[in-house]
Write a protein that holds these residues in place. Structure first.
Motif, mmCIF file in Angstrom:
data_model
loop_
_atom_site.group_PDB
_atom_site.id
_atom_site.type_symbol
_atom_site.label_atom_id
_atom_site.label_comp_id
_atom_site.label_asym_id
_atom_site.label_seq_id
_atom_site.Cartn_x
_atom_site.Cartn_y
_atom_site.Cartn_z
ATOM 1 N N VAL A 1 0.820 -1.212 0.000
ATOM 2 C CA VAL A 1 0.000 0.000 0.000
ATOM 3 C C VAL A 1 0.850 1.256 0.000
ATOM 4 O O VAL A 1 2.061 1.217 0.221
ATOM 5 N N ASN A 2 0.177 2.361 -0.212
ATOM 6 C CA ASN A 2 0.738 3.694 -0.056
ATOM 7 C C ASN A 2 0.182 4.249 1.246
ATOM 8 O O ASN A 2 -1.017 4.106 1.514
ATOM 9 N N ILE A 3 1.031 4.875 2.056
ATOM 10 C CA ILE A 3 0.605 5.438 3.330
ATOM 11 C C ILE A 3 1.072 6.886 3.382
ATOM 12 O O ILE A 3 2.263 7.165 3.196
ATOM 13 N N ALA A 4 0.129 7.785 3.620
ATOM 14 C CA ALA A 4 0.430 9.211 3.725
ATOM 15 C C ALA A 4 0.052 9.720 5.107
ATOM 16 O O ALA A 4 -0.997 9.372 5.639
ATOM 17 N N ALA B 1 -4.276 7.812 -1.427
ATOM 18 C CA ALA B 1 -3.858 7.798 -0.020
ATOM 19 C C ALA B 1 -3.775 9.221 0.526
ATOM 20 O O ALA B 1 -4.260 9.516 1.625
ATOM 21 N N ILE B 2 -3.163 10.107 -0.238
ATOM 22 C CA ILE B 2 -3.035 11.498 0.191
ATOM 23 C C ILE B 2 -4.411 12.151 0.292
ATOM 24 O O ILE B 2 -4.698 12.875 1.258
ATOM 25 N N THR B 3 -5.287 11.882 -0.672
ATOM 26 C CA THR B 3 -6.620 12.476 -0.665
ATOM 27 C C THR B 3 -7.471 11.957 0.485
ATOM 28 O O THR B 3 -8.242 12.708 1.093
ATOM 29 N N LYS B 4 -7.325 10.686 0.840
ATOM 30 C CA LYS B 4 -8.051 10.150 2.002
ATOM 31 C C LYS B 4 -7.606 10.875 3.270
ATOM 32 O O LYS B 4 -8.440 11.265 4.102
ATOM 33 N N GLY C 1 -10.218 4.466 4.704
ATOM 34 C CA GLY C 1 -8.772 4.484 4.576
ATOM 35 C C GLY C 1 -8.131 5.760 5.073
ATOM 36 O O GLY C 1 -6.912 5.832 5.175
ATOM 37 N N GLY C 2 -8.931 6.760 5.414
ATOM 38 C CA GLY C 2 -8.408 8.009 5.958
ATOM 39 C C GLY C 2 -8.917 8.212 7.370
ATOM 40 O O GLY C 2 -10.117 8.098 7.607
ATOM 41 N N LEU C 3 -8.005 8.479 8.303
ATOM 42 C CA LEU C 3 -8.390 8.694 9.702
ATOM 43 C C LEU C 3 -7.703 9.934 10.262
ATOM 44 O O LEU C 3 -6.504 10.128 10.045
ATOM 45 N N ALA D 1 -2.762 14.363 22.590
ATOM 46 C CA ALA D 1 -3.183 14.034 23.947
ATOM 47 C C ALA D 1 -4.211 15.017 24.484
ATOM 48 O O ALA D 1 -5.063 14.655 25.294
ATOM 49 N N ASP D 2 -4.163 16.265 24.000
ATOM 50 C CA ASP D 2 -5.110 17.286 24.454
ATOM 51 C C ASP D 2 -6.407 17.292 23.651
ATOM 52 O O ASP D 2 -7.271 18.125 23.869
ATOM 53 N N GLY D 3 -6.535 16.361 22.702
ATOM 54 C CA GLY D 3 -7.740 16.264 21.879
ATOM 55 C C GLY D 3 -7.731 17.138 20.640
ATOM 56 O O GLY D 3 -8.665 17.108 19.846
ATOM 57 N N ALA D 4 -6.664 17.915 20.445
ATOM 58 C CA ALA D 4 -6.571 18.781 19.269
ATOM 59 C C ALA D 4 -6.146 17.982 18.041
ATOM 60 O O ALA D 4 -5.329 17.057 18.133
ATOM 61 N N LEU D 5 -6.688 18.350 16.902
ATOM 62 C CA LEU D 5 -6.310 17.720 15.639
ATOM 63 C C LEU D 5 -4.843 18.000 15.349
ATOM 64 O O LEU D 5 -4.401 19.153 15.413
ATOM 65 N N ILE D 6 -4.083 16.959 15.050
ATOM 66 C CA ILE D 6 -2.671 17.134 14.706
ATOM 67 C C ILE D 6 -2.353 16.659 13.294
ATOM 68 O O ILE D 6 -1.250 16.874 12.798
ATOM 69 N N GLY D 7 -3.314 16.013 12.627
ATOM 70 C CA GLY D 7 -3.072 15.539 11.277
ATOM 71 C C GLY D 7 -4.016 14.416 10.899
ATOM 72 O O GLY D 7 -5.086 14.263 11.490
ATOM 73 N N ALA D 8 -3.594 13.628 9.927
ATOM 74 C CA ALA D 8 -4.395 12.498 9.460
ATOM 75 C C ALA D 8 -3.495 11.513 8.739
ATOM 76 O O ALA D 8 -2.411 11.866 8.267
ATOM 77 N N VAL D 9 -3.963 10.276 8.669
ATOM 78 C CA VAL D 9 -3.271 9.236 7.919
ATOM 79 C C VAL D 9 -4.216 8.752 6.820
ATOM 80 O O VAL D 9 -5.428 8.691 7.018
ATOM 81 N N GLY D 10 -3.655 8.436 5.660
ATOM 82 C CA GLY D 10 -4.426 7.885 4.563
ATOM 83 C C GLY D 10 -3.713 6.685 3.980
ATOM 84 O O GLY D 10 -2.487 6.709 3.819
#
Length: 133
Positions: free
Chosen positions: A25-28, A53-56, A95-97, A102-111
């Motif tokens: 797979v491709n993982i972004a 992957a990037i778009t997810k 495929g995208g999460l 730890a503080d509940g703030a969004l830090i990014g995503a994986v696809g």
């Protein structure tokens, strides 16, 4: 903010799960601004899945929900039919999460892309489980 160390841990965990499933797979990994932080294309992964992957991941970070959950808003009869055509195109399947600190703030995503949607989701979950907080 997602660190390089965190991004690398996600990539490694995703690769381990993909290897266990026998699926290249491709993982972004994207940061909270939807910019690429880390990426891998496993040997044999389909070239066309790189962008997917990037778009997810981008879909997840923009809406702060799993990529497939965006379909609930975008499908015909939903509150925003055609939403998948916004933001330069979204991936509204598994495929995208999103990634939260730890503080509940969004830090990014994986696809993840390259397997069946359910396999991509499984690999993405394995990656998220390795998030160092």
């Amino acid at each position: 903010m997602i660190t390089s160390l965190q991004a690398d841990a996600l990539i490694a965990a995703g690769q381990t799960r993909a290897d266990a499933l026998g699926i290249p797979v491709n993982i972004a990994v994207l940061d909270a601004g939807a910019h690429l932080k880390s990426f891998t294309r496993q040997d044999g992964a389909v070239l066309g899945s790189i962008d997917i992957a990037i778009t997810k991941a981008r879909t997840s970070v923009l809406f702060q929900i799993p990529s497939e959950a965006v379909w609930d808003y975008a499908k015909p009869g939903a509150p925003a039919p055609g939403l998948e055509n916004s933001n330069g195109g979204l991936a509204v399947f598994p495929g995208g999460l999103p990634l939260f600190g730890a503080d509940g703030a969004l830090i990014g995503a994986v696809g993840v892309s390259g397997g069946a949607p359910s396999q991509d989701h499984d690999i993405a979950r394995a990656a998220v489980a390795a998030l160092i907080r």
